[in-house]
Scaffold this active site. Structure first.
Site, PDB file in Angstrom:
ATOM      1  N   ARG A 161      33.524  37.202  48.839  1.00  0.00           N
ATOM      2  CA  ARG A 161      33.059  36.056  49.654  1.00  0.00           C
ATOM      3  C   ARG A 161      34.223  35.506  50.457  1.00  0.00           C
ATOM      4  O   ARG A 161      35.355  35.971  50.311  1.00  0.00           O
ATOM      5  CB  ARG A 161      32.535  34.960  48.726  1.00  0.00           C
ATOM      6  CG  ARG A 161      33.599  34.565  47.719  1.00  0.00           C
ATOM      7  CD  ARG A 161      33.271  33.374  46.899  1.00  0.00           C
ATOM      8  NE  ARG A 161      34.058  33.322  45.688  1.00  0.00           N
ATOM      9  CZ  ARG A 161      35.306  32.899  45.591  1.00  0.00           C
ATOM     10  NH1 ARG A 161      35.937  32.478  46.678  1.00  0.00           N
ATOM     11  NH2 ARG A 161      35.954  32.896  44.447  1.00  0.00           N
ATOM     12  N   LYS A 171      35.111  42.868  34.653  1.00  0.00           N
ATOM     13  CA  LYS A 171      36.534  43.171  34.858  1.00  0.00           C
ATOM     14  C   LYS A 171      36.844  44.629  34.528  1.00  0.00           C
ATOM     15  O   LYS A 171      37.626  45.270  35.228  1.00  0.00           O
ATOM     16  CB  LYS A 171      37.407  42.283  33.969  1.00  0.00           C
ATOM     17  CG  LYS A 171      37.517  40.858  34.466  1.00  0.00           C
ATOM     18  CD  LYS A 171      38.582  40.116  33.656  1.00  0.00           C
ATOM     19  CE  LYS A 171      38.453  38.620  33.761  1.00  0.00           C
ATOM     20  NZ  LYS A 171      38.640  38.073  35.090  1.00  0.00           N
TER      21      LYS A 171
END
Ligand code: ADP
Length: 671
Positions: A292, A116
């Site tokens: 994705r 992150k």
């Protein structure tokens, strides 16, 4: 274009990918585990290769086995779907070594989005707006606290290695800071073995708005508008929609540009999703990028009239994007509801079982169902318990929402507990209709979504009772018509039966409360009407059955309900929500349900998070016994009845196979 691809996934997404491959004339290879040897995706593919036992870590997650299957069958490319190996950089690298195209982004892009704080650093450099905060390397608590004090409370602490809401803590004031940081670090260390933290401003009413992006290897990048996925339970999406409501053209373009910048900053190729938090004042902040295809991609397909899997295949094969930005047109509105085998009333505990009845709404231009199961299939403990995605489209939000509500009321599943009623209540709730939505939607509207107030119920009980009486009569009439003496009094199921009182007495229960109801029939035939008495309240009722619809007139108020009956359970789908009742039959000593049903075995594969009781301890019905974690969520297993915990078979931290006995338990009422 490829001649043959392997799909490294199962269930609805494997079926979804096979459909597009077929349309494009590409041969498909499925993979399967023991539990899936007869699964729909295996039947749909041209070939299928067995890759291991049912638990996914012994089959679908074994990259080497998957690649070996591709080599064996001569598949030139692998589509990973979502989940499993889809964001696994190591797997992606192995594919390249074997000269197999990974249908997804380059390895570097997957790696860049893995942490992150690293992701935030990259996005900061690319001028993508971030939630104000600190994501630096200096991890001294004084530095992190100063950042929190400077931006003001509330703040959100996040583990940089985090996922699934783990290692995340809200801190509401300076006084709570030290304790919050220590707790978040402990959780991060035990979940990820890494307690590096970042701190962000905590937005109290954000929406989750994400942008679908697509890039090819020819420097083209587009965004296919946005999706609003604010309706979440425990950070998991429940109903998604596209476009996001209340979105101005200007904001859409701004968010779209930021998303493209994010993708370009990491040299992206293929389909990706950039997730943003959208604040009440219209500011938006980068949250993360999913490298994705997303579960909720169909809503984007419906409003853009594009096939995103086809785009993925074309880009992976080196072609240009099928459309450029100015050729993309946003048309209408779409919703997706995720139909899960789970118990919404028991903290969304996954459910398993055989889909003994599976009747879906009719598919059309407006209604699409993406699924990987058929009637008779088993929802097993091994995989995500999603049964299907119900997707609807119409020209605007209002009309699309009406279609969603109707389709949900037509979905019939028996044999497994599902969240269909929960979705129906959500979709028919006033704040959902009026777009009063943020990420706290479900918590805030809990009473509305699970509505079961006495006042609401009392209006629905007569309808359920009338439905029961009318359907008994209808069945009897059918029987009579089939017999050689249709007028025999023995075929009368109305209250006028020979030597019987002309009053039906029945008991309906709702949330453990039982209601004694008497239904007195006055007059017969088309004139029939009924006096229904519930706890001293009297209702004048008339009703007609029409398939699975009942039209009623109760005390002069005419309305209707779609009814779904499964053995003794009756659900009334009404405009304001769904109401479930159980028809309590007279006690013949047979309806003692197996009290231990599902309670003491693991309902899914997962990890034991904590054991809350000791061997030898006496517990009360519904007392929490152990907490398991699976599919990014914690699930509490409760005592099925009063009793004694004789033995506990797992410790916290242990991996548990779905179906495994968790503890030995003896039901008893004495300590
Ligand atoms: P994870 O990777 O653990 O899922 P995310 O950073 O993706 O964590 O955040 C998950 C969810 O938490 C978001 O969808 C949003 O609902 C909430 N969230 C994250 N960051 C913030 C923030 N700064 N303020 C308010 N809510 C947030």
């Amino acid at each position: 274009m490829f001649n043959k691809i392997l799909i490294a996934n199962r269930g609805e997404i494997a079926c979804r990918i096979i459909k597009t491959a077929k349309k494009m004339g590409i041969l498909t290879v499925a993979i399967y585990s023991d539990a899936d040897k007869d699964a729909l995706h295996v039947h749909m593919a041209d070939e299928a290769i067995y890759i291991g036992p049912s638990p996914s870590r012994e089959s679908y997650l074994l990259g080497d086995n998957v690649i070996a299957a591709a080599v064996k069958t001569g598949a030139q490319a692998i589509h990973p779907g979502y989940g499993f190996l889809s964001e696994n950089a190591g797997f992606c690298r192995e594919c390249a070594k074997q000269n197999i195209t990974f249908i997804g982004p380059p390895v570097a892009a997957i790696e860049a989005m893995g942490s992150k704080s690293a992701a935030k650093n990259i996005m900061e450099k690319a001028n993508v707006p971030l939630v104000p905060g600190y994501h630096g390397d200096d991890q001294s608590s004084a530095i992190i606290k100063k950042a929190a004090d400077d931006m003001g409370y509330p703040v959100l602490l996040k583990a940089t290695a985090g996922g699934g809401g783990k290692g995340m803590r809200q801190v509401w004031s300076e006084a709570e800071f030290e304790e919050g940081l220590a707790a978040a670090k402990r959780e991060a260390m035990s979940s990820f073995g890494d307690d590096t933290m970042l701190v962000e401003k905590y937005l109290t009413q954000p929406r989750h708005v994400e942008i679908q992006v697509f890039c090819d290897n020819h420097q083209n990048a587009v965004y296919l508008f946005e999706r609003d996925c604010s309706v979440q339970r425990r950070h998991q999406k429940v109903i998604e929609e596209a476009p996001a409501f209340g979105m101005s053209e200007e904001l859409r373009a701004k968010m779209g540009d930021s998303a493209i910048k994010s993708a370009q900053a990491i040299g992206y190729q293929g389909a990706g999703t950039v997730e943003f938090l959208l604040d009440v004042d219209g500011s938006f902040y980068f949250m993360e990028m999913n490298t994705r295809l997303q579960v909720e991609h169909p809503v984007t397909e419906m409003i853009s009239d594009q096939d995103l899997v086809e785009w993925q295949l074309r880009v992976a094969a080196g072609e240009r994007l099928p459309k450029l930005q100015d050729q993309l047109v946003l048309n209408g509105h779409a919703f997706e509801a995720r139909i899960y085998a789970e118990d919404a009333n028991n903290d969304f505990l996954p459910a398993t079982g055989k889909l003994s009845l599976l009747k879906t709404p009719v598919e059309s231009r407006h209604v699409r169902i993406d699924t990987g199961v058929r009637q008779g299939d088993e929802v097993s403990v091994y995989y995500d318990p999603m049964i299907a995605k119900l997707i609807v489209w119409d020209e605007n939000r209002d009309k699309a929402l009406k279609r969603l509500i109707k389709a949900l009321s037509e979905y019939r599943i028996n044999g497994v507990t599902t969240n269909i009623d929960f979705l129906y209540n959500l979709a028919t709730s006033k704040p959902f209709i009026t777009e009063d939505i943020d990420t706290g939607f479900i918590e805030k509207n809990h009473a509305l979504i699970f509505h079961d107030t006495e006042q609401e119920l009392i209006n629905e009980l007569p309808i359920a009772a009338l439905y029961l009486v009318l359907s008994i009569e209808e069945k009897a009439q059918k029987l009579a018509q089939q017999s050689n003496d249709p007028h025999s009094p023995w075929h009368q199921a109305s209250a006028w039966r020979l030597n019987e009182a002309h009053i039906h007495s029945l008991v309906l229960s709702h949330s453990n409360n039982e209601y004694e109801i008497s239904v007195e029939q006055r007059r017969q035939g088309t004139d029939a009407f009924y006096l229904i008495n519930i706890n001293g309240q009297q209702f004048d009722c008339q009703g007609t059955l029409n398939g699975d619809t009942i039209i009623v007139n109760i005390n002069g108020h005419r309305s209707q309900a779609t009814v779904s009956q499964n053995e003794n359970s009756i659900s009334l789908y009404r405009t304001n929500g769904v109401f479930n009742f159980t028809h309590v039959l007279p006690d013949c000593g047979q309806h003692e349900i197996d009290e231990s049903h599902g309670g003491l075995t693991a309902p899914m594969n997962g990890t034991m998070v904590s054991v809350l009781v000791k061997a030898g301890e006496y517990v009360e019905k519904n007392q929490a016994l152990v907490i398991m974690e699976a599919m990014k969520m914690e699930h509490t297993i409760k005592a099925p009845s009063n009793g004694c915990v004789d033995e506990i078979f797992f410790n916290s931290g242990d991996m548990v196979d779905g179906g495994a006995a968790l503890l030995a338990f003896t039901a008893s009422d004495k300590e």
